[in-house]
Design an enzyme around this catalytic site. Structure first.
Site, mmCIF file in Angstrom:
data_model
loop_
_atom_site.group_PDB
_atom_site.id
_atom_site.type_symbol
_atom_site.label_atom_id
_atom_site.label_comp_id
_atom_site.label_asym_id
_atom_site.label_seq_id
_atom_site.Cartn_x
_atom_site.Cartn_y
_atom_site.Cartn_z
ATOM 1 N N HIS A 34 0.543 -22.516 42.411
ATOM 2 C CA HIS A 34 1.425 -21.714 41.788
ATOM 3 C C HIS A 34 0.829 -20.740 40.948
ATOM 4 O O HIS A 34 -0.377 -20.959 40.561
ATOM 5 C CB HIS A 34 2.850 -22.234 41.399
ATOM 6 C CG HIS A 34 2.556 -23.540 40.308
ATOM 7 N ND1 HIS A 34 1.900 -23.189 38.911
ATOM 8 C CD2 HIS A 34 2.760 -24.743 40.528
ATOM 9 C CE1 HIS A 34 1.791 -24.505 38.701
ATOM 10 N NE2 HIS A 34 2.353 -25.355 39.314
ATOM 11 N N HIS A 37 -1.371 -22.640 38.184
ATOM 12 C CA HIS A 37 -2.815 -22.862 38.683
ATOM 13 C C HIS A 37 -3.774 -21.513 38.678
ATOM 14 O O HIS A 37 -4.800 -21.581 38.266
ATOM 15 C CB HIS A 37 -2.829 -23.447 40.116
ATOM 16 C CG HIS A 37 -2.162 -24.755 40.431
ATOM 17 N ND1 HIS A 37 -1.086 -24.961 40.928
ATOM 18 C CD2 HIS A 37 -2.145 -26.015 39.767
ATOM 19 C CE1 HIS A 37 -0.327 -26.113 40.937
ATOM 20 N NE2 HIS A 37 -1.280 -26.977 40.164
ATOM 21 N N GLN A 153 -2.304 -34.811 29.051
ATOM 22 C CA GLN A 153 -3.370 -34.748 29.963
ATOM 23 C C GLN A 153 -4.619 -34.141 29.212
ATOM 24 O O GLN A 153 -6.006 -34.538 28.962
ATOM 25 C CB GLN A 153 -3.178 -34.316 31.258
ATOM 26 C CG GLN A 153 -4.497 -34.089 32.258
ATOM 27 C CD GLN A 153 -3.980 -33.481 33.500
ATOM 28 O OE1 GLN A 153 -3.696 -34.433 34.258
ATOM 29 N NE2 GLN A 153 -4.057 -32.205 33.875
HETATM 30 P P1 AMP Z 1 -1.695 -30.109 38.957
HETATM 31 O O1 AMP Z 1 -2.104 -29.426 40.323
HETATM 32 O O2 AMP Z 1 -0.229 -30.330 38.785
HETATM 33 O O3 AMP Z 1 -2.608 -31.358 38.988
HETATM 34 O O4 AMP Z 1 -2.076 -29.137 37.908
HETATM 35 C C1 AMP Z 1 -3.710 -28.721 37.920
HETATM 36 C C2 AMP Z 1 -3.784 -27.948 36.641
HETATM 37 O O5 AMP Z 1 -2.805 -26.926 36.405
HETATM 38 C C3 AMP Z 1 -3.512 -28.839 35.385
HETATM 39 O O6 AMP Z 1 -4.528 -28.480 34.471
HETATM 40 C C4 AMP Z 1 -2.276 -28.424 34.814
HETATM 41 O O7 AMP Z 1 -1.856 -28.556 33.527
HETATM 42 C C5 AMP Z 1 -2.170 -26.894 35.271
HETATM 43 N N1 AMP Z 1 -0.926 -26.228 35.419
HETATM 44 C C6 AMP Z 1 0.151 -26.829 36.078
HETATM 45 N N2 AMP Z 1 1.189 -26.314 35.963
HETATM 46 C C7 AMP Z 1 0.848 -25.170 35.096
HETATM 47 C C8 AMP Z 1 1.609 -24.156 34.261
HETATM 48 N N3 AMP Z 1 3.212 -23.937 34.733
HETATM 49 N N4 AMP Z 1 1.046 -23.586 33.486
HETATM 50 C C9 AMP Z 1 -0.368 -23.465 33.274
HETATM 51 N N5 AMP Z 1 -1.045 -24.517 33.976
HETATM 52 C C10 AMP Z 1 -0.546 -25.387 34.767
#
Ligand code: AMP
Length: 282
Positions: A34, A37, A153
């Protein structure tokens, strides 16, 4: 855009990039991409010569009763988005290759893994730290990008990079929200329309905390009480935790100081959501 699930191939792609002195930017994800990412990916594209995005739903960071099986898998759409952004390499390893039989070595972020989300997700952060270190070893990035949305994280990864002398710069970028200020998350797909509306209470509670700090309140207990009131006003919301913490140790603070973070996990219906805010930032 190269797409590979092979560990050997990613190593040779990285070797070639290093040989050409290219700066490597890396964005680890679990897919179902989204705008959150994409914000990391766009920043990585600006700051590096070549950008690797991993899509890997890491089994060892999910608890037994968690949503590993249901986690959204949208690989083809993800690749289209990444190609549009100009990403150079997508790495989607197989779990069986990342964790072959006999695998037994993990990274343990002691003193950080049992706080905040770690209380209700035992083992989660060692799973995260372990996979990120493995991905760093394979991809050898100069810069790696993480979202503030997953605050704990970012603290665990930054600590690991410092503690283990990793030669990578950890970049943390702001949380991207929808029009209603709900933090974007792949797990928002689990929410009904009504639950999505209810989920706005997370940000409302964070803003309440920030407004109190801006008005001069320092007492973390008082701020927490007001945040709880905001969440408890919403019938479908159940608090997992609300905490005001030091951004390095994750210890709860009695009085708010510069850089402290209000972090929370709230269950809306059946979906566990997290959000946080840096209390003293403009
Ligand atoms: P995930 O796919 O949930 O493991 O997330 C991958 C990366 O995207 C991680 O570093 C998350 O912190 C970041 N991320 C997920 N959602 C958001 C958001 N709403 N805003 C900024 N970064 C995000």
């Amino acid at each position: 855009m190269q797409i590979t699930s092979s560990l050997d191939e990613i190593r040779s792609i990285v070797k070639a990039a290093k040989k050409n002195d290219l700066l490597i930017g890396f964005v680890p994800t679990m897919g179902a991409l989204h705008e959150g990412h994409l914000s990391l990916i766009r920043q990585a594209m600006e700051e590096n010569d070549t950008v690797v995005v991993s899509i890997f739903i890491n089994p060892i960071q999910f608890g037994k009763n968690e949503d590993f099986a249901q986690y959204p898998r949208t690989f083809d759409t993800d690749c289209k988005l990444l190609s549009k952004e100009g990403v150079n390499v997508v790495f989607n390893p197989k779990a069986s290759e990342m964790y072959p039989g006999g695998f037994c070595t993990t990274v343990v972020p002691e003193h950080l893994e049992d706080k905040l989300c770690g209380k209700s997700r035992p083992g989660h952060f060692r799973g995260v730290a372990t996979v990120v270190l493995k991905l760093f070893n394979l991809i050898q990035p100069d810069n790696a990008y993480f979202g503030q949305k997953d605050f704990q994280q970012t603290v665990v990864i930054s600590r690991m990079a410092a503690d283990l002398n990793l030669d990578v710069s950890i970049k943390v970028l702001p949380t991207v929200r929808d029009k209603e200020e709900l933090a974007l998350s792949s797990r928002n797909a689990y929410l009904s329309n009504t639950e999505k509306k209810d989920a706005r209470c997370l940000y409302q509670a964070l803003i309440k905390a920030k407004d109190m700090v801006n008005a001069g309140e320092k007492n973390a207990g008082e701020i927490k009480l007001e945040m709880e009131k905001v969440i408890n006003n919403c019938k479908s919301a159940r608090i997992d935790y609300i905490s005001i913490v030091n951004p390095e140790t994750l210890e709860a603070v009695p009085a708010v100081q510069h850089g402290d973070v209000a972090a929370m996990s709230v269950i809306i219906g059946k979906t566990r959501l997290i959000d946080n805010i840096i209390l003293t930032e403009n």
